[in-house]
Design a protein around this motif. Structure first.
Motif, short mmCIF file in Angstrom:
data_model
loop_
_atom_site.label_atom_id
_atom_site.label_comp_id
_atom_site.label_asym_id
_atom_site.label_seq_id
_atom_site.Cartn_x
_atom_site.Cartn_y
_atom_site.Cartn_z
N TYR A 99 -17.39 7.85 5.52
CA TYR A 99 -16.38 8.84 5.29
C TYR A 99 -14.86 8.31 5.02
O TYR A 99 -14.16 8.87 4.27
N GLY A 100 -14.55 7.08 5.39
CA GLY A 100 -13.38 6.46 5.14
C GLY A 100 -13.28 5.99 3.71
O GLY A 100 -12.31 6.19 3.21
N ALA A 101 -14.58 5.87 3.15
CA ALA A 101 -14.48 5.35 1.55
C ALA A 101 -14.23 6.22 1.02
O ALA A 101 -13.19 6.60 -0.06
N ALA A 102 -14.86 7.60 1.04
CA ALA A 102 -14.56 8.88 0.50
C ALA A 102 -13.27 9.29 0.55
O ALA A 102 -12.53 9.60 -0.48
N PHE A 103 -12.57 9.42 1.78
CA PHE A 103 -11.20 9.46 2.02
C PHE A 103 -10.38 8.70 1.27
O PHE A 103 -9.39 9.30 0.59
N ILE A 123 -10.75 7.25 -1.26
CA ILE A 123 -10.81 7.59 -2.89
C ILE A 123 -9.99 9.08 -3.27
O ILE A 123 -9.19 9.07 -4.26
N LEU A 124 -10.37 9.85 -2.33
CA LEU A 124 -9.80 11.23 -2.68
C LEU A 124 -8.26 11.21 -2.54
O LEU A 124 -7.52 11.93 -3.22
N LEU A 125 -7.68 10.34 -1.65
CA LEU A 125 -6.33 10.36 -1.57
C LEU A 125 -5.60 9.88 -2.79
O LEU A 125 -4.31 10.05 -2.99
N VAL A 126 -6.15 8.99 -3.51
CA VAL A 126 -5.66 8.36 -4.83
C VAL A 126 -5.86 9.04 -6.01
O VAL A 126 -5.49 8.25 -6.95
N LEU A 127 -6.51 10.07 -6.20
CA LEU A 127 -7.12 10.72 -7.50
C LEU A 127 -5.65 10.94 -8.22
O LEU A 127 -4.90 11.80 -7.68
N GLY A 128 -5.40 10.71 -9.22
CA GLY A 128 -4.43 10.90 -10.13
C GLY A 128 -3.10 9.98 -9.82
O GLY A 128 -2.18 10.08 -10.48
N ILE A 129 -3.15 9.19 -9.08
CA ILE A 129 -2.07 8.20 -8.61
C ILE A 129 -1.94 7.34 -9.59
O ILE A 129 -3.04 6.20 -9.47
N GLU A 130 -0.96 6.70 -10.21
CA GLU A 130 -0.64 5.70 -11.08
C GLU A 130 0.18 4.67 -10.29
O GLU A 130 -0.17 3.51 -10.79
N ALA A 131 1.08 4.85 -9.72
CA ALA A 131 1.88 4.04 -9.05
C ALA A 131 1.21 3.03 -8.00
O ALA A 131 0.57 3.50 -7.23
N SER A 168 -4.70 4.43 -0.26
CA SER A 168 -6.02 4.21 -0.11
C SER A 168 -6.36 3.64 1.25
O SER A 168 -7.47 3.93 1.85
N GLY A 169 -5.36 2.68 1.69
CA GLY A 169 -5.65 1.99 3.20
C GLY A 169 -5.38 2.94 3.98
O GLY A 169 -6.24 2.88 5.26
N LEU A 170 -4.61 4.28 3.76
CA LEU A 170 -4.47 5.06 5.03
C LEU A 170 -5.88 5.99 5.14
O LEU A 170 -6.22 6.23 6.32
N GLY A 171 -6.49 6.14 4.13
CA GLY A 171 -7.59 6.70 3.89
C GLY A 171 -8.52 6.18 4.74
O GLY A 171 -9.69 6.84 5.82
N PHE A 172 -8.72 4.99 4.58
CA PHE A 172 -9.98 4.21 5.19
C PHE A 172 -9.49 3.84 6.41
O PHE A 172 -10.47 3.67 7.42
N ALA A 173 -8.24 3.98 6.96
CA ALA A 173 -7.85 3.71 8.35
C ALA A 173 -8.48 4.79 9.38
O ALA A 173 -8.65 4.42 10.47
N SER A 174 -8.64 5.89 8.70
CA SER A 174 -9.15 7.11 9.46
C SER A 174 -10.53 6.73 10.11
O SER A 174 -10.71 7.17 11.06
N PRO A 219 -3.32 -3.42 9.66
CA PRO A 219 -4.13 -4.32 9.15
C PRO A 219 -5.28 -3.64 7.87
O PRO A 219 -5.50 -4.50 7.02
N VAL A 220 -5.72 -2.73 8.17
CA VAL A 220 -6.44 -2.03 7.21
C VAL A 220 -5.94 -1.60 5.89
O VAL A 220 -6.49 -1.93 4.97
N ILE A 221 -4.82 -0.99 6.00
CA ILE A 221 -3.98 -1.00 4.78
C ILE A 221 -3.94 -2.50 3.96
O ILE A 221 -4.13 -2.61 2.68
N LEU A 222 -3.66 -3.30 4.68
CA LEU A 222 -3.50 -4.75 4.26
C LEU A 222 -4.76 -5.11 3.71
O LEU A 222 -5.02 -5.75 2.30
N PHE A 223 -5.95 -5.20 4.10
CA PHE A 223 -7.00 -5.65 3.65
C PHE A 223 -7.73 -4.99 2.45
O PHE A 223 -8.30 -5.33 1.42
N VAL A 224 -7.52 -3.36 2.46
CA VAL A 224 -7.83 -2.64 1.32
C VAL A 224 -7.08 -2.91 -0.01
O VAL A 224 -7.51 -3.10 -1.00
N ALA A 225 -5.76 -3.03 0.22
CA ALA A 225 -4.84 -3.48 -0.97
C ALA A 225 -5.11 -4.86 -1.52
O ALA A 225 -4.95 -5.13 -2.65
N GLY A 226 -5.45 -5.87 -0.74
CA GLY A 226 -5.86 -7.13 -1.30
C GLY A 226 -7.44 -7.23 -1.60
O GLY A 226 -7.55 -8.33 -2.14
#
Length: 285
Positions: free
Chosen positions: A59-63, A65-73, A81-87, A213-220
Motif C-alpha cells: 500500500y505504501g509503495a502504491a501511495f 507512486i500515486l503522489l508523484v505522478l506528473g511531478i517534475e521538481a 514519495s517519502g510521505l506516501g511511503f510513511a503512511s 527518516p522514511v522521507i530520507l531513505f526514500v529520497a536517498g
C-alpha cells in the motif's frame, strides 16, 4: 514582603508538566519489552502480524507512486514519495504489525539485554517475519492488479522506480557490495524511525517521528528490503522487465543482509552500549 530570591525559589519548586516523550534509555528498554512480547506470541500470531506489515508495504509503495505522478521538481517528488511511503510505516508501528526491518532492531536489543535467550525461537521469528512480509506484499499487489483501479501511468512510473532500485545489478560484486552498504543505511534510518516513534507518547508524535527518516531513505534510494518487497510485488504482477529471481538475488537478499547489519549494529548495539547502566536499572524495576 518576600525577597525576589525567595519568590524564585518557590517558583522553582512548582510541579512541572510531565514529558511528552520517552528518554533514550527508556526507548531502548521498550525495544527489549517489544522483542520479548513478540517472541511470546504464538507462531500463527507472529505470521499474521508479519503478513499485515508486508501488505502495508505494498500500500505504501502504491501511495508513494500515486503522489508523484506528473511531478517534475525533484525535491517535491522525493518529499511526496517519502510521505506516501510513511503512511505504510505509520500503519505498521501503530498497529503492532511485525516488519522484518523493525525486527532487526528489536530482537538484537532483546538478545543483548535479556538474561535468558532462546536462539531457536528468535531465528524462527526472524524467518516468519521475512516470509510473512513477502507473502503479505504479494497478496496486496495481486488484489490491486485484479481491481483494475490504477492507470497505465502508474505502472509506467512503477517501472522507473524498479529500474532505479535494480541499477546495481549490472555492477557485479561491486553492485552487491553497494546494495549491502545501502541496506545498512536504510535500516539505520528505519531503526531511528522506530526509535522516534517509540519516543512519542501520542499518535501525532508517532506519525511525525516515523515520517522524517522514511522521507530520507526514500529520497536517498537506500535499499530497504521490506519496502522493496512492496515495489517488486507490484512489478511482478504487472509484467516488469525483471524476473522475480533477479529482484530476489540481485536486490532483496543483499539488501536484507545490509538491513540486519544496520539495525543490529548501528541502532541496537550502539544504544544498548551507550545506555547500558540505565537500561539494566529500568529492566530490574
Amino acid at each position: 514582603m518576600q525577597s525576589k530570591h525567595h519568590q524564585f525559589s518557590n517558583e522553582d519548586t512548582r510541579q512541572k508538566p510531565s514529558r511528552q516523550f520517552y528518554i533514550p534509555s527508556q526507548i531502548v528498554s521498550e525495544f527489549v519489552y517489544k522483542g520479548r512480547d513478540h517472541l511470546s506470541k504464538s507462531f500463527s500470531s507472529q505470521f499474521v502480524l508479519a503478513f499485515t506489515a508486508g501488505a502495508f508495504m505494498t500500500y505504501g509503495a502504491a501511495f508513494s507512486i500515486l503522489l508523484v505522478l506528473g511531478i517534475e521538481a525533484k525535491g517535491i517528488y522525493y518529499l511526496l514519495s517519502g510521505l506516501g511511503f510513511a503512511s505504510a510505516y505509520a500503519m505498521v508501528f501503530i498497529s503492532g504489525s511485525v516488519l522484518f526491518t523493525e525486527v532487526n532492531v528489536l530482537l538484537p536489543t532483546y538478545m543483548v539485554n535479556a538474561k535468558k535467550v532462546y536462539v531457536k525461537n528468535i531465528l524462527t521469528f526472524w524467518c516468519s517475519a521475512y516470509i510473512g512480509n513477502m507473502i503479505g506484499a504479494i497478496f496486496v499487489a495481486l488484489l490491486i492488479k485484479m481491481s483494475g483501479s490504477l492507470s497505465p501511468s502508474f505502472y509506467q512510473e512503477l517501472s522507473m522506480y524498479i529500474d532505479h532500485k535494480m541499477k546495481f545489478m549490472n555492477n557485479g560484486l561491486q553492485g552487491t557490495f553497494q546494495i549491502i552498504v545501502s541496506g545498512i543505511l536504510a535500516n539505520w534510518l528505519i531503526g531511528m524511525a522506530a526509535f522516534l516513534t517509540t519516543a512519542a507518547r501520542d499518535i501525532t508524535g508517532k506519525i511525525l517521528g516515523t515520517t522524517l527518516p522514511v522521507i530520507l531513505f526514500v529520497a536517498g534510494n537506500f535499499q530497504h528490503s521490506a519496502a522493496n518487497m512492496g515495489y517488486f510485488s507490484l512489478g511482478i504482477v504487472s509484467d516488469s522487465t525483471y524476473a522475480w529471481y533477479e529482484m530476489l538475488f540481485f536486490n532483496l537478499i543483499p539488501a536484507s543482509i545490509g538491513n540486519i547489519m544496520g539495525g543490529a549494529i548501528l541502532v541496537s548495539l550502539l544504544f544498548s552500549y551507550a545506555y547500558k547502566t540505565d537500561i539494566q536499572k529500568a529492566l530490574r524495576n
